[in-house]
Scaffold this active site. Structure first.
Site, PDB file in Angstrom:
ATOM      1  CG  HIS A 133     -50.119  -2.847 -14.443  1.00 52.33           C
ATOM      2  ND1 HIS A 133     -51.322  -2.302 -14.835  1.00 52.33           N
ATOM      3  CD2 HIS A 133     -49.589  -1.961 -13.549  1.00 52.33           C
ATOM      4  CE1 HIS A 133     -51.515  -1.156 -14.211  1.00 52.33           C
ATOM      5  NE2 HIS A 133     -50.481  -0.931 -13.417  1.00 52.33           N
ATOM      6  CD  GLU A 134     -46.224  -2.933 -11.443  1.00 56.07           C
ATOM      7  OE1 GLU A 134     -45.555  -1.894 -11.559  1.00 56.07           O
ATOM      8  OE2 GLU A 134     -47.340  -2.956 -10.891  1.00 56.07           O
ATOM      9  CG  HIS A 137     -46.313   1.376 -14.424  1.00 53.27           C
ATOM     10  ND1 HIS A 137     -47.090   2.459 -14.733  1.00 53.27           N
ATOM     11  CD2 HIS A 137     -47.093   0.559 -13.664  1.00 53.27           C
ATOM     12  CE1 HIS A 137     -48.290   2.312 -14.197  1.00 53.27           C
ATOM     13  NE2 HIS A 137     -48.315   1.161 -13.557  1.00 53.27           N
ATOM     14  CG  ASP A 212     -51.157   2.851 -12.160  1.00 50.67           C
ATOM     15  OD1 ASP A 212     -50.375   3.086 -11.214  1.00 50.67           O
ATOM     16  OD2 ASP A 212     -51.232   1.758 -12.732  1.00 50.67           O
TER      17      ASP A 212
END
Length: 239
Positions: A133-134, A137, A212
């Site tokens: 997930h990170e 980003h 988000d």
């Protein structure tokens, strides 16, 4: 405020964070009729405040107040003081004689996201999902035109978050924004969700994208309803 004569040389000063809630009678001519807005300090203001507090602690020579000022956009003077105090406290806790950049990064993360949850039990699958997930980003931020400078991605759990990706503005604060930057911020916000769909599968995506989605929706709403950036598609409007 009644009973004062014009020649008594008395000035009454008041302060509020909620100007819109003031009684109209209190701001009519002759009362609080002059307004002085005191916004949060810009990057140069934060630098000067940092210079004041950094002079009171032991720190390594590599610490630059201007670099620290760019790390904490939107911080108030009190938050900057707390940043410095937390950094030197962490340095003492680590047995150091002087605070270094790592201590200031720790202080910033703690103030912005909360205390590190060291005792949180996470499975390797949860860690992998958080990392994906990170990474989503970070990847979108790095390759998207108009996005802010990528600063750091972490899967250290703090507060209610299992991880975070930090962006850092340029040397100067943004006093206004552009359509390109709004779209870049939306893309970056949704990067984690897209990464999960690609590497985990659409049926196994996690709830980690809730904040988000809110952030991306807020940006999109402001761009359409306040700034008229998509007037060609939906018409020019302000709500």
């Amino acid at each position: 405020m009644d009973g004062f004569e014009k020649n008594e040389d008395i000035i009454v000063i008041g302060a509020t964070n909620h100007e819109d809630s003031l009684d109209p009678a209190s701001v009519r001519p002759g009362r609080f009729d002059k307004k002085i807005h005191v916004p949060l300090p810009d990057v140069n203001g934060r630098k000067e405040i940092l210079d004041l507090y950094l002079a009171k602690i032991e720190k390594v020579d590599e610490i630059e107040s201007k670099k620290l000022a760019t790390m904490c956009p939107g911080f108030s003077g009190a938050e900057i003081q707390n940043l410095v105090n937390t950094a030197i406290t962490q340095a003492v806790h680590e047995g150091k004689e002087k605070a270094d950049l790592q201590d200031f990064e720790y202080a910033r993360d703690r103030l912005m996201m909360g205390i590190e949850r060291k005792k949180l039990t996470m499975t390797e699958k949860d860690r992998l999902n958080t990392a994906i997930h990170e990474a989503g980003h970070a990847t979108v931020c790095y390759y998207t035109a108009g996005a802010q400078k990528l600063y750091k991605a972490t899967i250290v759990a703090r507060g209610g978050s299992l991880g975070a990706t930090f962006m850092q503005p340029n040397e100067e604060d943004m006093l206004s924004t552009t359509k390109l930057k709004c779209l870049a911020n939306i893309d970056t916000a949704m990067g984690g969700h897209v990464a999960e769909k690609l590497f985990i599968g659409s049926q196994k995506i996690t709830t980690g994208c809730s904040s988000d989605l809110k952030g991306a929706t807020d940006i999109a709403y402001q761009a359409v309803m306040r700034y008229g950036m998509f007037g060609e598609e939906v018409g020019y409007m302000s709500s």
